[in-house]
Design a protein around this motif. Structure first.
Motif, PDB file in Angstrom:
ATOM      1  N   ARG A 274      -9.974  -6.814   5.203  1.00  0.00           N
ATOM      2  CA  ARG A 274      -8.821  -6.069   5.716  1.00  0.00           C
ATOM      3  C   ARG A 274      -7.543  -6.671   5.124  1.00  0.00           C
ATOM      4  NH1 ARG A 274     -10.859  -4.757  11.049  1.00  0.00           N
ATOM      5  NH2 ARG A 274     -13.050  -4.219  10.684  1.00  0.00           N
ATOM      6  N   PRO A 275      -6.506  -5.878   4.958  1.00  0.00           N
ATOM      7  CA  PRO A 275      -5.214  -6.434   4.522  1.00  0.00           C
ATOM      8  C   PRO A 275      -4.702  -7.423   5.577  1.00  0.00           C
ATOM      9  CG  PRO A 275      -5.241  -4.045   4.264  1.00  0.00           C
ATOM     10  CD  PRO A 275      -6.452  -4.395   5.070  1.00  0.00           C
ATOM     11  N   TRP A 276      -4.288  -8.601   5.121  1.00  0.00           N
ATOM     12  CA  TRP A 276      -3.863  -9.637   6.060  1.00  0.00           C
ATOM     13  C   TRP A 276      -2.676  -9.188   6.908  1.00  0.00           C
ATOM     14  CZ3 TRP A 276       0.668 -12.963   5.703  1.00  0.00           C
ATOM     15  CH2 TRP A 276       0.687 -13.955   6.687  1.00  0.00           C
ATOM     16  N   LEU A 277      -1.695  -8.526   6.299  1.00  0.00           N
ATOM     17  CA  LEU A 277      -0.529  -8.089   7.065  1.00  0.00           C
ATOM     18  C   LEU A 277      -0.891  -6.997   8.064  1.00  0.00           C
ATOM     19  CD1 LEU A 277       2.457  -8.057   4.545  1.00  0.00           C
ATOM     20  CD2 LEU A 277       2.124  -9.513   6.545  1.00  0.00           C
ATOM     21  N   GLN A 278      -1.910  -6.209   7.743  1.00  0.00           N
ATOM     22  CA  GLN A 278      -2.369  -5.218   8.721  1.00  0.00           C
ATOM     23  C   GLN A 278      -2.931  -5.918   9.955  1.00  0.00           C
ATOM     24  OE1 GLN A 278      -6.239  -2.779   8.524  1.00  0.00           O
ATOM     25  NE2 GLN A 278      -4.737  -1.363   7.625  1.00  0.00           N
ATOM     26  N   VAL A 279      -3.669  -6.994   9.735  1.00  0.00           N
ATOM     27  CA  VAL A 279      -4.197  -7.777  10.854  1.00  0.00           C
ATOM     28  C   VAL A 279      -3.062  -8.373  11.674  1.00  0.00           C
ATOM     29  CG1 VAL A 279      -5.588  -9.790  11.489  1.00  0.00           C
ATOM     30  CG2 VAL A 279      -6.332  -8.291   9.618  1.00  0.00           C
ATOM     31  N   MET A 280      -2.057  -8.938  11.006  1.00  0.00           N
ATOM     32  CA  MET A 280      -0.934  -9.543  11.719  1.00  0.00           C
ATOM     33  C   MET A 280      -0.122  -8.495  12.472  1.00  0.00           C
ATOM     34  SD  MET A 280      -1.552 -12.621  11.235  1.00  0.00           S
ATOM     35  CE  MET A 280      -0.198 -13.054  12.317  1.00  0.00           C
ATOM     36  N   ASP A 281       0.007  -7.295  11.902  1.00  0.00           N
ATOM     37  CA  ASP A 281       0.703  -6.212  12.603  1.00  0.00           C
ATOM     38  C   ASP A 281      -0.048  -5.819  13.873  1.00  0.00           C
ATOM     39  OD1 ASP A 281       2.701  -6.132  10.745  1.00  0.00           O
ATOM     40  OD2 ASP A 281       1.994  -4.316   9.725  1.00  0.00           O
TER      41      ASP A 281
ATOM     42  N   LEU B 177       7.153  -1.288  22.099  1.00  0.00           N
ATOM     43  CA  LEU B 177       7.717   0.047  21.860  1.00  0.00           C
ATOM     44  C   LEU B 177       7.893   0.300  20.364  1.00  0.00           C
ATOM     45  CD1 LEU B 177      10.413   0.204  24.694  1.00  0.00           C
ATOM     46  CD2 LEU B 177       8.182   1.333  24.646  1.00  0.00           C
ATOM     47  N   TYR B 178       8.335  -0.720  19.646  1.00  0.00           N
ATOM     48  CA  TYR B 178       8.531  -0.568  18.203  1.00  0.00           C
ATOM     49  C   TYR B 178       7.203  -0.348  17.483  1.00  0.00           C
ATOM     50  CZ  TYR B 178       9.873  -1.820  13.415  1.00  0.00           C
ATOM     51  OH  TYR B 178      10.081  -1.812  12.054  1.00  0.00           O
ATOM     52  N   ALA B 179       6.174  -1.058  17.904  1.00  0.00           N
ATOM     53  CA  ALA B 179       4.888  -1.002  17.214  1.00  0.00           C
ATOM     54  C   ALA B 179       4.110   0.272  17.505  1.00  0.00           C
ATOM     55  CB  ALA B 179       4.039  -2.214  17.605  1.00  0.00           C
ATOM     56  N   ARG B 180       4.469   0.996  18.544  1.00  0.00           N
ATOM     57  CA  ARG B 180       3.725   2.209  18.890  1.00  0.00           C
ATOM     58  C   ARG B 180       3.963   3.335  17.895  1.00  0.00           C
ATOM     59  NH1 ARG B 180       4.139   3.814  25.117  1.00  0.00           N
ATOM     60  NH2 ARG B 180       2.681   5.379  24.311  1.00  0.00           N
ATOM     61  N   GLY B 181       5.071   3.292  17.189  1.00  0.00           N
ATOM     62  CA  GLY B 181       5.357   4.333  16.209  1.00  0.00           C
ATOM     63  C   GLY B 181       4.740   4.008  14.867  1.00  0.00           C
ATOM     64  N   PRO B 182       4.747   4.955  13.959  1.00  0.00           N
ATOM     65  CA  PRO B 182       4.230   4.698  12.605  1.00  0.00           C
ATOM     66  C   PRO B 182       5.152   3.744  11.858  1.00  0.00           C
ATOM     67  CG  PRO B 182       5.198   6.897  12.746  1.00  0.00           C
ATOM     68  CD  PRO B 182       5.196   6.349  14.136  1.00  0.00           C
ATOM     69  N   ARG B 183       4.619   2.636  11.398  1.00  0.00           N
ATOM     70  CA  ARG B 183       5.405   1.624  10.683  1.00  0.00           C
ATOM     71  C   ARG B 183       4.707   1.271   9.385  1.00  0.00           C
ATOM     72  NH1 ARG B 183       9.964   2.471  13.300  1.00  0.00           N
ATOM     73  NH2 ARG B 183       9.610   2.401  15.563  1.00  0.00           N
ATOM     74  N   LYS B 184       5.489   0.832   8.427  1.00  0.00           N
ATOM     75  CA  LYS B 184       4.909   0.353   7.188  1.00  0.00           C
ATOM     76  C   LYS B 184       4.286  -1.019   7.413  1.00  0.00           C
ATOM     77  CE  LYS B 184       8.114   2.880   4.194  1.00  0.00           C
ATOM     78  NZ  LYS B 184       9.134   2.770   3.114  1.00  0.00           N
TER      79      LYS B 184
ATOM     80  N   GLN C 158      -5.324   2.214  19.908  1.00  0.00           N
ATOM     81  CA  GLN C 158      -4.919   3.616  19.993  1.00  0.00           C
ATOM     82  C   GLN C 158      -3.586   3.886  19.305  1.00  0.00           C
ATOM     83  OE1 GLN C 158      -7.249   5.601  21.230  1.00  0.00           O
ATOM     84  NE2 GLN C 158      -8.399   3.689  21.541  1.00  0.00           N
ATOM     85  N   HIS C 159      -2.966   2.838  18.753  1.00  0.00           N
ATOM     86  CA  HIS C 159      -1.699   3.005  18.058  1.00  0.00           C
ATOM     87  C   HIS C 159      -1.947   3.255  16.572  1.00  0.00           C
ATOM     88  CE1 HIS C 159       0.507   0.340  21.273  1.00  0.00           C
ATOM     89  NE2 HIS C 159       0.048   1.475  21.760  1.00  0.00           N
ATOM     90  N   PRO C 160      -1.010   3.949  15.913  1.00  0.00           N
ATOM     91  CA  PRO C 160      -1.124   4.076  14.462  1.00  0.00           C
ATOM     92  C   PRO C 160      -0.821   2.728  13.816  1.00  0.00           C
ATOM     93  CG  PRO C 160       0.944   5.058  15.235  1.00  0.00           C
ATOM     94  CD  PRO C 160       0.134   4.712  16.453  1.00  0.00           C
ATOM     95  N   PRO C 161      -1.478   2.414  12.702  1.00  0.00           N
ATOM     96  CA  PRO C 161      -2.470   3.219  11.973  1.00  0.00           C
ATOM     97  C   PRO C 161      -3.897   2.994  12.441  1.00  0.00           C
ATOM     98  CG  PRO C 161      -2.027   1.242  10.744  1.00  0.00           C
ATOM     99  CD  PRO C 161      -1.173   1.150  11.989  1.00  0.00           C
ATOM    100  N   PHE C 162      -4.097   2.130  13.462  1.00  0.00           N
ATOM    101  CA  PHE C 162      -5.446   1.681  13.819  1.00  0.00           C
ATOM    102  C   PHE C 162      -6.289   2.793  14.430  1.00  0.00           C
ATOM    103  CE2 PHE C 162      -2.307  -1.722  14.206  1.00  0.00           C
ATOM    104  CZ  PHE C 162      -2.756  -2.551  13.193  1.00  0.00           C
ATOM    105  N   VAL C 163      -5.636   3.747  15.093  1.00  0.00           N
ATOM    106  CA  VAL C 163      -6.391   4.829  15.705  1.00  0.00           C
ATOM    107  C   VAL C 163      -7.089   5.684  14.655  1.00  0.00           C
ATOM    108  CG1 VAL C 163      -4.432   6.432  15.711  1.00  0.00           C
ATOM    109  CG2 VAL C 163      -6.234   6.664  17.438  1.00  0.00           C
ATOM    110  N   SER C 164      -6.569   5.685  13.430  1.00  0.00           N
ATOM    111  CA  SER C 164      -7.180   6.484  12.366  1.00  0.00           C
ATOM    112  C   SER C 164      -8.037   5.639  11.429  1.00  0.00           C
ATOM    113  CB  SER C 164      -6.092   7.201  11.559  1.00  0.00           C
ATOM    114  OG  SER C 164      -5.189   6.271  10.993  1.00  0.00           O
ATOM    115  N   LEU C 165      -8.252   4.371  11.793  1.00  0.00           N
ATOM    116  CA  LEU C 165      -9.079   3.479  10.979  1.00  0.00           C
ATOM    117  C   LEU C 165     -10.346   3.151  11.771  1.00  0.00           C
ATOM    118  CD1 LEU C 165      -6.293   1.052   9.682  1.00  0.00           C
ATOM    119  CD2 LEU C 165      -7.363   2.948   8.435  1.00  0.00           C
TER     120      LEU C 165
END
Length: 264
Positions: free
Chosen positions: A122-129, A196-203, A42-49
């Protein structure tokens, strides 16, 4: 001074089957990852993927377990007792005798996630995030198991320290309960900050970088209170093996964080 309660490592005995507390902490870690992973969707960016589903969380957990077990064991053999296991290679398989390395487990998870990312395109860093904020609670569960077993105790402490503890396997001197320190730092505090940090939009890559820097820093601090491995002692500059393994981890996190922040 406090005395370690010497908790029976076997939580439940059912005939010839023994259920150990340490095994239960692993189950708790896996359950927490599954619960947090579903919330992470439910966190960005996964909620929109839409391609990210609960099935992905289950598959990541399965592959992550393999990475932790295989990487943790191989890492321990290479980092802490390379000469011994080179002379006794079959002992590498004797996981019941103990010996796991977090840093080896981390490398195992990284490779497992490379396979997942490639298989799902999937982008590897997206998976790690996605994975990073769900990890610290599992680390906390593992430290609970260490405390119950009365292992990985701390360095000798001042007897006036209110929470100084005598671990019977370490003699009669009071010691820092370093398992508790690591539970609070690498587990609870790292989880709160990272979640808390990961709940916001991050690069892409920023959350992974924060995990590397956070864990590496907290583990480096905790190692000042943890008894070094008896067969290694303190290494160069008076640092332990755990601290030296954290140095490249923190540096990699800093480099990744700068790189990710500069991306478009």
């Amino acid at each position: 001074m406090l005395i370690h309660p010497q908790i029976d490592p076997v939580a439940l005995q059912l005939g010839p089957v023994a259920i150990h507390w340490y095994g239960l902490t692993y189950l708790a870690a896996f359950g927490l990852f599954m619960w947090l992973g579903t919330r992470r969707l439910q966190h960005p960016p996964f909620v929109s993927l839409p391609q990210w589903t609960r099935r992905d969380v289950e598959d990541i957990l399965f592959l992550g377990v393999l990475g932790v077990v295989l990487g943790g064991r191989i890492g321990y053999c290479l980092f802490y007792k390379p000469a011994y296991y080179l002379a006794n290679p079959l002992e590498i398989l004797a996981v019941w005798q103990g010996g796991m390395s977090f840093h080896g487990g981390l490398l195992g998870v990284l490779l497992a996630m490379v396979w997942f990312a490639r298989s799902r395109q999937r982008p590897w860093l997206q998976v790690m995030d996605f994975v990073a904020p769900c990890v610290p609670t599992g680390l906390a569960a593992g430290r609970v198991g260490n405390f119950i077993n009365g292992e990985l105790w701390g360095r000798v402490a001042d007897p006036s320290l209110p929470w100084a503890m005598v671990f019977r396997g370490a003699g009669d001197l009071p010691r820092h309960p370093s398992q508790v320190y690591q539970f609070l730092l690498e587990g609870v505090l790292l989880f709160v900050l990272l979640w808390l940090y990961a709940r916001g939009p991050r690069k892409t890559g920023q959350v992974s970088a924060a995990f590397l820097v956070g864990y590496g820093s907290f583990r480096f601090i905790a190692e000042f209170f943890r008894e070094p491995d008896a067969h290694l002692g303190l290494l160069g500059l008076g640092l332990s093996m755990g601290q030296w393994l954290c140095v490249p981890m923190v540096l990699a996190g800093l480099v990744m964080g700068v790189w990710a922040s500069r991306r478009g």
